[in-house]
Design a protein around this motif. Structure first.
Motif, short mmCIF file in Angstrom:
data_model
loop_
_atom_site.label_atom_id
_atom_site.label_comp_id
_atom_site.label_asym_id
_atom_site.label_seq_id
_atom_site.Cartn_x
_atom_site.Cartn_y
_atom_site.Cartn_z
N ARG A 1 0.84 -1.21 0.00
CA ARG A 1 0.00 0.00 0.00
C ARG A 1 0.86 1.25 0.00
NH1 ARG A 1 -4.07 -2.28 3.89
NH2 ARG A 1 -5.63 -3.20 2.52
N ALA A 2 1.92 1.23 0.82
CA ALA A 2 2.81 2.40 0.90
C ALA A 2 3.50 2.63 -0.44
CB ALA A 2 3.83 2.22 2.02
N LEU A 3 3.93 1.56 -1.09
CA LEU A 3 4.59 1.70 -2.40
C LEU A 3 3.61 2.23 -3.43
CD1 LEU A 3 6.61 -1.65 -2.43
CD2 LEU A 3 7.60 0.67 -2.38
N HIS A 4 2.38 1.74 -3.35
CA HIS A 4 1.35 2.17 -4.30
C HIS A 4 1.02 3.64 -4.11
CE1 HIS A 4 -2.44 1.50 -6.62
NE2 HIS A 4 -1.51 0.91 -7.33
N THR A 5 1.00 4.06 -2.86
CA THR A 5 0.72 5.47 -2.54
C THR A 5 1.80 6.37 -3.13
OG1 THR A 5 -0.39 4.78 -0.54
CG2 THR A 5 0.30 7.09 -0.63
N LEU A 6 3.03 5.88 -3.19
CA LEU A 6 4.11 6.66 -3.81
C LEU A 6 3.86 6.87 -5.30
CD1 LEU A 6 7.44 5.03 -2.50
CD2 LEU A 6 6.41 7.20 -1.80
N GLY A 7 3.07 5.97 -5.90
CA GLY A 7 2.80 6.07 -7.33
C GLY A 7 3.63 5.09 -8.16
N VAL A 8 4.37 4.23 -7.48
CA VAL A 8 5.14 3.19 -8.16
C VAL A 8 4.15 2.17 -8.75
CG1 VAL A 8 6.69 1.24 -7.66
CG2 VAL A 8 7.15 3.49 -6.66
N VAL A 9 4.46 1.63 -9.92
CA VAL A 9 3.61 0.62 -10.55
C VAL A 9 3.93 -0.74 -9.93
CG1 VAL A 9 2.97 -0.49 -12.76
CG2 VAL A 9 3.62 1.94 -12.71
N LEU A 10 2.93 -1.47 -9.50
CA LEU A 10 3.17 -2.79 -8.90
C LEU A 10 2.66 -3.89 -9.84
CD1 LEU A 10 2.12 -2.14 -5.18
CD2 LEU A 10 4.42 -2.11 -6.18
N ALA A 11 3.53 -4.85 -10.10
CA ALA A 11 3.19 -5.94 -11.02
C ALA A 11 3.33 -7.28 -10.31
CB ALA A 11 4.13 -5.91 -12.23
N VAL A 12 2.40 -8.18 -10.59
CA VAL A 12 2.53 -9.56 -10.09
C VAL A 12 3.14 -10.38 -11.22
CG1 VAL A 12 1.32 -11.60 -9.26
CG2 VAL A 12 0.66 -9.34 -8.44
N ASP A 13 4.31 -10.96 -10.92
CA ASP A 13 5.12 -11.69 -11.90
C ASP A 13 4.72 -13.16 -11.91
OD1 ASP A 13 7.16 -12.06 -13.72
OD2 ASP A 13 8.77 -11.54 -12.35
N ASP A 14 5.07 -13.86 -12.99
CA ASP A 14 4.90 -15.31 -13.07
C ASP A 14 3.48 -15.74 -12.75
OD1 ASP A 14 7.63 -15.25 -13.46
OD2 ASP A 14 8.12 -15.76 -11.40
N PHE A 15 2.52 -14.92 -13.19
CA PHE A 15 1.15 -15.22 -12.81
C PHE A 15 0.65 -16.50 -13.45
CE2 PHE A 15 -3.37 -14.99 -12.37
CZ PHE A 15 -3.48 -14.60 -11.04
N GLY A 16 -0.06 -17.29 -12.65
CA GLY A 16 -0.61 -18.55 -13.14
C GLY A 16 0.14 -19.76 -12.62
N THR A 17 1.34 -19.52 -12.07
CA THR A 17 2.15 -20.65 -11.61
C THR A 17 1.89 -20.97 -10.14
OG1 THR A 17 3.98 -19.16 -11.07
CG2 THR A 17 4.04 -20.24 -13.22
N GLY A 18 1.33 -20.02 -9.41
CA GLY A 18 1.17 -20.22 -7.97
C GLY A 18 -0.26 -20.57 -7.62
#
Ligand code: C2E
Ligand code: CA
Ligand code: CA
Ligand code: CA
Length: 278
Positions: A166-183
């Motif tokens: 949440r804090a990173l998102h508030t900074l405006g940094v783009v958050l990506a979930v990697d390797d999606f579908g494997t977990g």
């Protein structure tokens, strides 16, 4: 027989003792290797679909070891993580990435960089402040930095990761979930996280031309990702057919050997030049 000679060829596989020793050497030498210039950052372009404009690059660490030669990050990153040194790696890559974005900004280019994070960074409550301080030091707008989190990273300890995310998102940094579908996470679960982007794991992208199951997975991630307002990225795009299929499905971004392999900073500059002056 062929089988016997095949087994003989495998006799170079290191023993457990050798693997342990090598891992030990790697982690004890890691800090020094950064100072000695053995570790560098390569960059792999990401392009928008369908028109293929360059949107950004992913930073991928490289270590050329004086004794072992080129080491794959899949070998040393887990060792560095296990030794509790991953913050040193993340700082190093983040610093290089922001310096790179700064140089582009000075040339009038807006190209983002994505940095891979380890689960440990999300356990560090000071991490968002460190990122903010680095962005300010380089005068880089937060939206040019993407942080990629492995699916398992987010799932490992969501309660602990969430305030940091949440804090990173508030900074405006783009958050990506990697390797999606494997977990094990579902897209419904993603809805509860402050993420902007989902990267379809390359194993599904490789298979989509020949395996209807993989194709269905890719299609459903694109559709559900969009219904959740996420940017959908496909990694491991190696063939024209895959790129075209992804573009047709409405996948937003493509990354893979078809577009470019990860490149040294110097070669990336040449690659970008060749593209814009064509
Ligand atoms: P990743 O984040 O999933 O990165 C994508 C990997 O796929 C990279 O491998 C990249 O070179 C490779 N790749 C890209 N396009 C293609 C393609 O079309 N075909 C094939 N076969 N492969 C492709 P790489 O550079 O060996 O990195 C492996 C993993 O190491 C990364 O997977 C990431 O999890 C980790 N890693 C790399 N750099 C860093 C770093 O700076 N920090 C952390 N924490 N992890 C890193
Ligand atoms: Ca990644
Ligand atoms: Ca990936
Ligand atoms: Ca991976």
């Amino acid at each position: 027989s062929a089988r016997a000679s095949g087994e003989k060829a495998k006799s170079y596989v290191p023993s457990m003792g050798q693997i342990f020793l090598r891992r030990f050497q790697l982690v004890t030498q890691f800090r020094q290797s950064l100072e000695d210039g053995q570790v560098s950052v390569h960059y792999q372009p990401k392009v928008a679909l369908p028109r293929r404009e360059v949107l950004g690059v992913e930073a991928l660490v490289r270590w050329v070891h004086p004794e072992f030669g080129r080491l794959a990050p899949d070998e040393f990153v887990p060792a560095v993580e296990a030794a509790g040194l991953v913050d040193v790696l993340t700082d190093f890559v983040l610093d290089k990435a922001l310096a790179r974005i700064r140089k582009w900004l000075d040339q009038g280019l807006r190209i983002g960089v994505a940095v891979n994070l380890s689960v440990r960074s999300l356990n560090n409550e000071h991490f968002p402040d460190q990122v903010q301080a680095s962005l300010e030091r380089y005068g880089v707008p937060a939206e040019l930095l993407t942080l990629e989190l492995g699916e398992s990273v987010v799932m490992a300890d969501p309660a602990r990761a969430l305030p940091v995310l949440r804090a990173l998102h508030t900074l405006g940094v783009v958050l990506a979930v990697d390797d999606f579908g494997t977990g094990y996470s579902s897209l419904a679960y993603l809805r509860q996280l402050p993420v902007d982007e989902v990267k379809i794991d390359k194993s599904f992208v490789f298979g989509m031309g020949s395996d209807l199951g993989d194709l269905a997975v890719v299609r459903s991630i694109v559709e559900l990702g969009h219904s959740l307002g996420l940017v959908v990225v496909a990694e491991g795009v190696e063939e024209d057919a895959a790129r075209d299929q992804l573009a047709e499905m409405g996948c937003d971004v493509a990354q893979g050997y078809l577009i470019s392999r990860p490149l040294s900073e110097e070669r990336l500059e040449a690659w970008l030049q060749a593209r814009t002056t064509r």
